[in-house]
Design an enzyme around this catalytic site. Structure first.
Site, PDB file in Angstrom:
ATOM      1  N   GLN A 126     -19.186 140.350  60.517  1.00 19.48           N
ATOM      2  CA  GLN A 126     -18.459 139.684  59.151  1.00 19.48           C
ATOM      3  C   GLN A 126     -19.582 140.251  58.106  1.00 19.48           C
ATOM      4  O   GLN A 126     -20.623 139.703  58.063  1.00 19.48           O
ATOM      5  CB  GLN A 126     -18.470 138.245  59.397  1.00 19.48           C
ATOM      6  CG  GLN A 126     -18.116 137.353  58.351  1.00 19.48           C
ATOM      7  CD  GLN A 126     -18.109 135.746  58.553  1.00 19.48           C
ATOM      8  OE1 GLN A 126     -19.154 135.403  59.166  1.00 19.48           O
ATOM      9  NE2 GLN A 126     -17.399 135.085  57.989  1.00 19.48           N
ATOM     10  N   GLY A 127     -18.856 140.792  56.879  1.00 20.64           N
ATOM     11  CA  GLY A 127     -19.481 141.125  55.913  1.00 20.64           C
ATOM     12  C   GLY A 127     -19.193 140.480  54.607  1.00 20.64           C
ATOM     13  O   GLY A 127     -18.378 140.828  53.940  1.00 20.64           O
ATOM     14  N   TYR A 128     -19.732 139.126  54.810  1.00 20.47           N
ATOM     15  CA  TYR A 128     -19.297 138.425  53.661  1.00 20.47           C
ATOM     16  C   TYR A 128     -20.756 138.366  52.533  1.00 20.47           C
ATOM     17  O   TYR A 128     -20.712 138.584  51.333  1.00 20.47           O
ATOM     18  CB  TYR A 128     -18.953 136.988  54.014  1.00 20.47           C
ATOM     19  CG  TYR A 128     -17.606 136.703  54.404  1.00 20.47           C
ATOM     20  CD1 TYR A 128     -16.743 137.680  55.095  1.00 20.47           C
ATOM     21  CD2 TYR A 128     -17.095 135.313  54.608  1.00 20.47           C
ATOM     22  CE1 TYR A 128     -15.454 137.541  55.530  1.00 20.47           C
ATOM     23  CE2 TYR A 128     -15.565 135.151  55.204  1.00 20.47           C
ATOM     24  CZ  TYR A 128     -14.979 136.275  55.429  1.00 20.47           C
ATOM     25  OH  TYR A 128     -13.918 135.859  55.907  1.00 20.47           O
ATOM     26  N   SER A 129     -21.679 137.614  53.353  1.00 22.06           N
ATOM     27  CA  SER A 129     -22.975 137.319  52.436  1.00 22.06           C
ATOM     28  C   SER A 129     -23.576 138.573  51.908  1.00 22.06           C
ATOM     29  O   SER A 129     -23.389 139.759  52.453  1.00 22.06           O
ATOM     30  CB  SER A 129     -23.916 136.604  53.542  1.00 22.06           C
ATOM     31  OG  SER A 129     -23.525 135.342  53.987  1.00 22.06           O
ATOM     32  N   GLU A 244      -9.564 127.212  64.014  1.00 20.39           N
ATOM     33  CA  GLU A 244     -10.038 126.811  65.033  1.00 20.39           C
ATOM     34  C   GLU A 244     -11.268 126.288  64.942  1.00 20.39           C
ATOM     35  O   GLU A 244     -12.272 126.892  64.675  1.00 20.39           O
ATOM     36  CB  GLU A 244      -9.786 128.002  66.318  1.00 20.39           C
ATOM     37  CG  GLU A 244     -10.415 127.412  67.680  1.00 20.39           C
ATOM     38  CD  GLU A 244      -9.586 126.496  68.350  1.00 20.39           C
ATOM     39  OE1 GLU A 244      -8.570 125.987  67.475  1.00 20.39           O
ATOM     40  OE2 GLU A 244     -10.149 126.164  69.365  1.00 20.39           O
ATOM     41  N   SER A 383     -23.833 125.968  54.853  1.00 26.77           N
ATOM     42  CA  SER A 383     -25.022 125.209  55.057  1.00 26.77           C
ATOM     43  C   SER A 383     -24.665 123.739  54.974  1.00 26.77           C
ATOM     44  O   SER A 383     -23.454 123.239  54.619  1.00 26.77           O
ATOM     45  CB  SER A 383     -26.153 125.422  54.051  1.00 26.77           C
ATOM     46  OG  SER A 383     -25.996 124.576  52.723  1.00 26.77           O
ATOM     47  N   ASN A 384     -25.496 122.936  55.879  1.00 25.47           N
ATOM     48  CA  ASN A 384     -25.300 121.425  55.854  1.00 25.47           C
ATOM     49  C   ASN A 384     -25.191 120.800  54.662  1.00 25.47           C
ATOM     50  O   ASN A 384     -24.576 119.642  54.336  1.00 25.47           O
ATOM     51  CB  ASN A 384     -26.075 120.703  56.726  1.00 25.47           C
ATOM     52  CG  ASN A 384     -25.889 121.241  58.194  1.00 25.47           C
ATOM     53  OD1 ASN A 384     -25.072 121.939  58.477  1.00 25.47           O
ATOM     54  ND2 ASN A 384     -26.706 120.441  59.171  1.00 25.47           N
ATOM     55  N   GLU A 385     -26.012 121.320  53.598  1.00 21.56           N
ATOM     56  CA  GLU A 385     -25.891 120.864  52.155  1.00 21.56           C
ATOM     57  C   GLU A 385     -24.539 121.052  51.754  1.00 21.56           C
ATOM     58  O   GLU A 385     -23.915 120.187  50.779  1.00 21.56           O
ATOM     59  CB  GLU A 385     -26.798 121.306  51.388  1.00 21.56           C
ATOM     60  CG  GLU A 385     -28.274 120.866  51.466  1.00 21.56           C
ATOM     61  CD  GLU A 385     -28.855 121.355  52.719  1.00 21.56           C
ATOM     62  OE1 GLU A 385     -28.262 122.521  53.005  1.00 21.56           O
ATOM     63  OE2 GLU A 385     -29.968 120.700  53.346  1.00 21.56           O
TER      64      GLU A 385
HETATM   65  C1  LIG Z   1     -28.904 133.837  61.726  1.00 28.89           C
HETATM   66  C2  LIG Z   1     -27.834 134.189  60.655  1.00 28.89           C
HETATM   67  C3  LIG Z   1     -26.645 134.639  60.739  1.00 28.89           C
HETATM   68  C4  LIG Z   1     -25.573 134.946  59.726  1.00 28.89           C
HETATM   69  N1  LIG Z   1     -24.555 135.660  59.871  1.00 28.89           N
HETATM   70  C5  LIG Z   1     -23.886 136.133  58.980  1.00 28.89           C
HETATM   71  C6  LIG Z   1     -22.772 136.936  59.261  1.00 28.89           C
HETATM   72  O1  LIG Z   1     -22.522 137.547  60.251  1.00 28.89           O
HETATM   73  N2  LIG Z   1     -22.231 137.482  58.318  1.00 28.89           N
HETATM   74  C7  LIG Z   1     -22.263 136.905  56.890  1.00 28.89           C
HETATM   75  O2  LIG Z   1     -21.532 137.267  56.090  1.00 28.89           O
HETATM   76  N3  LIG Z   1     -23.179 135.850  56.559  1.00 28.89           N
HETATM   77  C8  LIG Z   1     -23.837 135.607  57.618  1.00 28.89           C
HETATM   78  N4  LIG Z   1     -25.064 134.664  57.466  1.00 28.89           N
HETATM   79  C9  LIG Z   1     -25.141 134.153  56.070  1.00 28.89           C
HETATM   80  C10 LIG Z   1     -25.001 132.798  55.823  1.00 28.89           C
HETATM   81  O3  LIG Z   1     -23.578 132.571  55.857  1.00 28.89           O
HETATM   82  C11 LIG Z   1     -25.782 132.302  54.725  1.00 28.89           C
HETATM   83  O4  LIG Z   1     -26.970 132.323  55.018  1.00 28.89           O
HETATM   84  C12 LIG Z   1     -25.400 130.923  54.078  1.00 28.89           C
HETATM   85  O5  LIG Z   1     -23.975 131.227  53.533  1.00 28.89           O
HETATM   86  C13 LIG Z   1     -26.316 130.570  53.202  1.00 28.89           C
HETATM   87  O6  LIG Z   1     -26.598 131.506  52.068  1.00 28.89           O
HETATM   88  P1  LIG Z   1     -28.064 131.829  51.655  1.00 28.89           P
HETATM   89  O7  LIG Z   1     -28.801 132.186  52.790  1.00 28.89           O
HETATM   90  O8  LIG Z   1     -27.820 132.825  50.668  1.00 28.89           O
HETATM   91  O9  LIG Z   1     -28.602 130.697  50.833  1.00 28.89           O
HETATM   92  P2  LIG Z   1     -28.522 129.968  49.475  1.00 28.89           P
HETATM   93  O10 LIG Z   1     -27.243 129.715  49.253  1.00 28.89           O
HETATM   94  O11 LIG Z   1     -29.297 130.802  48.713  1.00 28.89           O
HETATM   95  O12 LIG Z   1     -29.010 128.462  49.861  1.00 28.89           O
HETATM   96  C14 LIG Z   1     -30.593 128.081  50.006  1.00 28.89           C
HETATM   97  C15 LIG Z   1     -30.586 126.779  50.254  1.00 28.89           C
HETATM   98  O13 LIG Z   1     -30.004 125.873  49.046  1.00 28.89           O
HETATM   99  C16 LIG Z   1     -29.132 125.034  49.367  1.00 28.89           C
HETATM  100  N5  LIG Z   1     -27.862 125.242  48.489  1.00 28.89           N
HETATM  101  C17 LIG Z   1     -27.166 126.290  48.020  1.00 28.89           C
HETATM  102  N6  LIG Z   1     -26.214 126.072  47.154  1.00 28.89           N
HETATM  103  C18 LIG Z   1     -26.174 124.210  47.224  1.00 28.89           C
HETATM  104  C19 LIG Z   1     -25.441 123.417  46.376  1.00 28.89           C
HETATM  105  N7  LIG Z   1     -24.417 123.872  45.647  1.00 28.89           N
HETATM  106  N8  LIG Z   1     -25.788 122.287  46.569  1.00 28.89           N
HETATM  107  C20 LIG Z   1     -26.790 121.921  47.478  1.00 28.89           C
HETATM  108  N9  LIG Z   1     -27.524 122.970  48.179  1.00 28.89           N
HETATM  109  C21 LIG Z   1     -27.205 124.094  48.073  1.00 28.89           C
HETATM  110  C22 LIG Z   1     -28.335 125.546  50.604  1.00 28.89           C
HETATM  111  O14 LIG Z   1     -27.822 124.418  51.551  1.00 28.89           O
HETATM  112  C23 LIG Z   1     -29.673 126.090  51.409  1.00 28.89           C
HETATM  113  O15 LIG Z   1     -30.503 125.028  52.121  1.00 28.89           O
HETATM  114  C24 LIG Z   1     -25.972 134.604  58.276  1.00 28.89           C
HETATM  115  C25 LIG Z   1     -27.167 133.463  58.385  1.00 28.89           C
HETATM  116  C26 LIG Z   1     -27.971 133.381  59.245  1.00 28.89           C
HETATM  117  C27 LIG Z   1     -29.162 132.609  58.817  1.00 28.89           C
END
Ligand SMILES: Cc1cc2nc3c(=O)[nH]c(=O)nc-3n(C[C@H](O)[C@H](O)[C@H](O)COP(=O)(O)OP(=O)(O)OC[C@H]3O[C@@H](n4cnc5c(N)ncnc54)[C@H](O)[C@@H]3O)c2cc1C
Ligand SMILES: Cc1cc2nc3c(=O)[nH]c(=O)nc-3n(C[C@H](O)[C@H](O)[C@H](O)COP(=O)(O)OP(=O)(O)OC[C@H]3O[C@@H](n4cnc5c(N)ncnc54)[C@H](O)[C@@H]3O)c2cc1C
Lengths: 398, 376
Positions: A126-129, A244, A383-385
């Site tokens: 999955q290439g989203y992030s 799902e 994320s849980n937030e």
């Molecule tokens: C082990 C692992 C596997 C993953 N696999 C994939 C994958 O296969 N494909 C893919 O596309 N992505 C993947 N991800 C990415 C994952 O979806 C992102 O890590 C996630 O969306 C959070 O983004 P970020 O890490 O940039 O954190 P950020 O968005 O920078 O967030 C940092 C902190 O700020 C909080 N935060 C951010 N915005 C808000 C808000 N509006 N209100 C309150 N709090 C906020 C977050 O909850 C978090 O605690 C993976 C991540 C991990 C850790």
């Protein structure tokens, strides 16, 4: 109101339980028991066994390979897989890209990709992030420029789980940089062997190679590999959120982990004053048991509502939040139970060595790393937030 | 597996909610609890005559509606939402539960009286040093000619000032702490040898310390039947209390959400602050988990004793913790207004707080879960 599953549902549970017990690959089980790292083939081998039985994509429409099971049957299946501690059926393909293809794909895309997903022939990532687009996914920058019947894709994806195994990836890319955030995004299927695709490992804090950076440099992607219309990729991404959710609460998974923890506590310490007899530690176990039971019945309530025709709404965010918090707490207590043995870091492969290489507490090997690794649960998948933001808005109207 | 209510159960909920809506608006309630008697006989009569819920959990053969624990749960949740102080829990759930288990003609007759609204019960069980342990009873019952006579002290007996009769648990043998030797007796309010010191409770009800000095009593069940029947009836009460707490928490959450949307500070509704939003989501999740546990325990009341006890205690631990968290959060998010006696919210908070320890605190029930695990 009643708690019991129907006799048919109980028979179904017995059937899937027997199937798993009879067909789960012994070599994979042995590796799991010894805490060894599992490779691509280990995971695919189980997927293929399940596919042969016709159960690899239960939630799909029957015409594409689904089983036609009720929501309750799917729940039971997900629960039994967790209970048996199997390797996962590859979720990126079966739960994520597959439904997008059968919902929005062309007949050619369906014919080309779906049977291979069902069979476990292809591994999808999955290439989203992106480095600049995490929680705020719609701010993604990876650019796909149209050139005739191709897109030329440039950008960087990150955290891409197990991309090192992937044959294919599904990507969100920006096709219209002038449009507002969500509006200019498209959904592309990219062959990971395409020239210009580079996968670089990211080593996580537990020492594992689970995630990667994926660099895309002038990658040529046929327009035929775009799912849905141009600039409608966000619709595809959103559709997945509602798809799902069986097993999302990790209830059976956490029950297995809690059962192991209870055994560990009963075997730790001196006979007569085991950790399990310590009133303070025991109370911690009781408290997490209460939380887990509450979550179990909350999930069953959602399931009952779904069975009565009320599709689950955003309330399922609660299952994700509580499920991950509880699972992480059990990992945390397991670490606590191990005391200083938790600090042991030897390769999992040598954990069970005998003779001079033997470690005193082989059961402790990998536990701290599991604890470290599972911190991801509350970060990914929304994320849980972010889940709390969703509930605040959609359920409480804040 | 099914968590949906039947059409009849939905109707029961609607009619109870409507009746409480018409007769138990918050200002009315406040006027009643400040009145001399502290309750409304007419309202109780209406529960029998107008909505007919005093027979909800009893068999049709006894004149009841033929419902069960689910019906009690529905009524109790509405009681929680309206902060009803009249003794439904004591009379119908716990009292009725004990009487059903006595199985005597006299007990059936009393159930008939409950359904008709003529018999109101208080559950006189705990004593100054009992804490939450049902076996810690030293009040004694001795036979004197044909009459049983009770002596001892029962304190903090909820609803005693409203009751026509007291259900008293007393010992015919053994000592405090023994599981054997306990029996259930009926003592008429105002009996000779019974003195009562009445007082209001912090959550709007009334209670009394009861002193028995050879008060005449009727034996209801088998003599020295022991704790099993008592525990089963009290467990029904615990689960009903969980349902009441669910109703209380629904209001605490709804009022808090509403208040934070309306209250403006810093040129915006305070609900716009994420710190408050997440707190309210946590309140919502605590409530939902409590609802799930209340359903679970309600549906497990008829399981074998060990399984039933464990289920009930799991629910009470969840609900006790949630009641504290949701209640405290509601007050906090109301700011200074939460501290006033004027808003309904503070009264819901007080009821939630008392429920935390009623029929066993979180710690008590956590310990009971552990006892069940050790015995399993
Ligand atoms: C082990 C692992 C596997 C993953 N696999 C994939 C994958 O296969 N494909 C893919 O596309 N992505 C993947 N991800 C990415 C994952 O979806 C992102 O890590 C996630 O969306 C959070 O983004 P970020 O890490 O940039 O954190 P950020 O968005 O920078 O967030 C940092 C902190 O700020 C909080 N935060 C951010 N915005 C808000 C808000 N509006 N209100 C309150 N709090 C906020 C977050 O909850 C978090 O605690 C993976 C991540 C991990 C850790
Ligand atoms: C017992 C008592 C005695 C007092 N005595 C005095 C006194 O002698 N003199 C005097 O002048 N005042 C007094 N006060 C008033 C007190 O200072 C205020 O109650 C306090 O400033 C909070 O204001 P508020 O009650 O209007 O709540 P609000 O400001 O309406 O706040 C309600 C809730 O929203 C939260 N909130 C508000 N803004 C934000 C934000 N930006 N971000 C996150 N959360 C936010 C608050 O933390 C609170 O939980 C007293 C209050 C009490 C309860």
């Amino acid at each position: 109101m009643q708690l019991e599953f129907t006799p048919e549902e109980r028979a179904f549970r017995a059937e899937v339980r027997t199937f798993i017990a009879d067909h789960y690959p012994a070599d994979v089980r042995a590796k799991q028991d010894r805490g060894l790292e599992l490779g691509k083939e280990d995971i695919l081998s189980w997927h293929r066994i399940v596919a042969k039985k016709g159960w690899s994509v239960p939630a799909w429409p029957v015409e594409y390979g689904g089983t036609g099971w009720s929501a309750t049957q799917r729940h039971i299946w997900a629960e039994e897989l967790q209970r048996a501690d199997t390797v996962p059926i590859i979720a990126f393909s079966t739960n994520l890209v597959g439904p997008v293809i059968y919902t929005f794909g062309t007949p050619e895309q369906k014919a080309r990709f779906l049977p291979r997903i069902v069979a476990g022939d292809d591994w999808w990532c999955q290439g989203y992030s992106e480095p600049g687009a995490g929680s705020d996914l719609a701010s993604l920058q990876t650019r796909a420029a149209r050139e005739g019947d191709h897109y030329i894709v440039n950008g960087q994806k990150t955290w891409t789980t197990l991309a090192q195994h992937a044959d294919w990836g599904f990507f969100l890319v920006r096709t219209d940089p002038s449009a507002r955030k969500q509006a200019g995004i498209s959904f592309l299927l990219i062959d990971m062997k395409s020239p210009g695709v580079t996968v670089r490992p990211i080593i996580t804090l537990d020492g594992a190679h689970e995630v990667n950076e994926v660099w895309l440099e002038n990658v040529k992607v046929p327009v035929a590999n775009r799912v849905h219309e141009e600039n409608k990729g966000w619709t595809c991404a959103k559709m997945l959120l509602a798809h799902e959710r069986s097993g999302i609460a990790l209830v059976a998974h956490s029950k297995v982990a809690l059962g192991r923890l209870r055994k560990l506590a009963a075997a730790t310490g001196q006979p007569g004053c085991r950790l399990a007899d310590d009133p303070i530690f025991r109370r911690k176990l009781t408290e997490i048991d209460v939380e887990l039971t509450a979550l179990e019945y909350t999930e069953l309530r959602f399931l009952a509502a779904e069975s009565a025709g009320k599709a689950p709404g955003v309330e399922v965010s609660m299952l994700k939040i509580r499920g991950t918090e509880i699972h992480q707490r059990i990992n945390e207590l397991t670490l606590e139970a191990l005391g200083s043995h938790a600090s042991l870091r030897v390769s999992r492969a040598t954990a069970h060595a005998s003779g001079p290489d033997a470690v005193a507490a082989p059961g402790a090997v990998g536990i701290a790393d599991t604890y470290f690794n599972m911190r991801k649960l509350s970060i990914f998948g929304g994320s849980n937030e972010i889940q709390r933001n969703i509930l605040a808005k959609a359920v409480l109207g804040l | 597996m099914d968590f949906n209510f039947t059409a009849e159960q939905e109707m029961l909920r609607d009619s109870v909610a409507r009746y409480f809506g018409d007769h138990y608006a918050f200002p009315q309630r406040q006027a009643v609890i400040r009145s001399a008697g502290g309750w409304r006989p007419g309202f109780w009569r209406g529960l029998a005559d107008d909505v007919g819920i005093l027979g909800a959990p009893f068999d049709e053969a006894m004149g009841g509606l033929g419902g069960g624990a689910v019906e009690s749960m529905i009524v109790m949740e509405e009681i929680g939402k309206a902060l009803v102080i009249e003794p439904y829990l004591d009379t119908v759930v716990i009292g009725g539960g004990l009487l059903r288990r006595c199985g005597t003609r006299r007990a059936s007759e009393l159930i008939g009286g409950i359904i008709a609204g003529e018999v109101r019960l208080a559950f006189a069980h705990l004593e100054p040093s009992s804490r939450f342990d049902l076996a810690n009873v030293s009040t004694s019952a001795v036979q004197d000619g044909g009459t049983w006579r009770i002596s001892g002290l029962k304190d903090a007996v909820r609803s005693a000032p409203f009751a026509t009769h007291l259900l008293v648990n007393a010992r015919v043998s053994g000592k405090s702490g023994d599981r054997a030797g306990l029996s259930t007796f009926l003592v008429a309010a105002g009996a000779s040898g019974l003195s009562s010191r009445e007082y209001p409770t912090v959550d709007g009800s009334r209670a009394a310390d009861l002193k028995f000095e050879g008060a005449p009593a009727e034996l209801l069940g088998p003599a020295a039947q022991g704790l099993d029947a008592l525990e089963a009836a009290v467990d029904e009460g615990v689960v009903a209390l969980c349902a009441e707490a669910v109703g209380v928490m629904r209001r605490l959450l709804a009022d808090t959400v509403e208040y934070t949307k309306q209250r403006r500070q810093f040129d915006a509704p305070i609900a716009a602050n994420q710190a408050l939003q997440h707190r309210m989501v946590d309140m919502y999740m605590a409530l939902e988990q409590s609802i799930s546990m209340t359903y679970m325990a309600t549906l497990k009341l008829d399981r074998p004793a060990l399984e039933r006890k464990r289920a009930v205690s799991l629910a009470k631990v969840q609900v006790g913790k949630a009641a504290k968290f949701v209640g405290q959060s509601a007050i906090q998010l109301h700011g200074g207004m939460g501290m006033t006696n004027e808003l309904a919210i503070s009264h819901y908070f007080k009821r939630a707080t008392m429920i935390e320890s009623e029929l066993g605190s979180v710690d008590h029930h956590a310990a009971r879960i552990e006892q069940c695990d050790a015995a399993a």
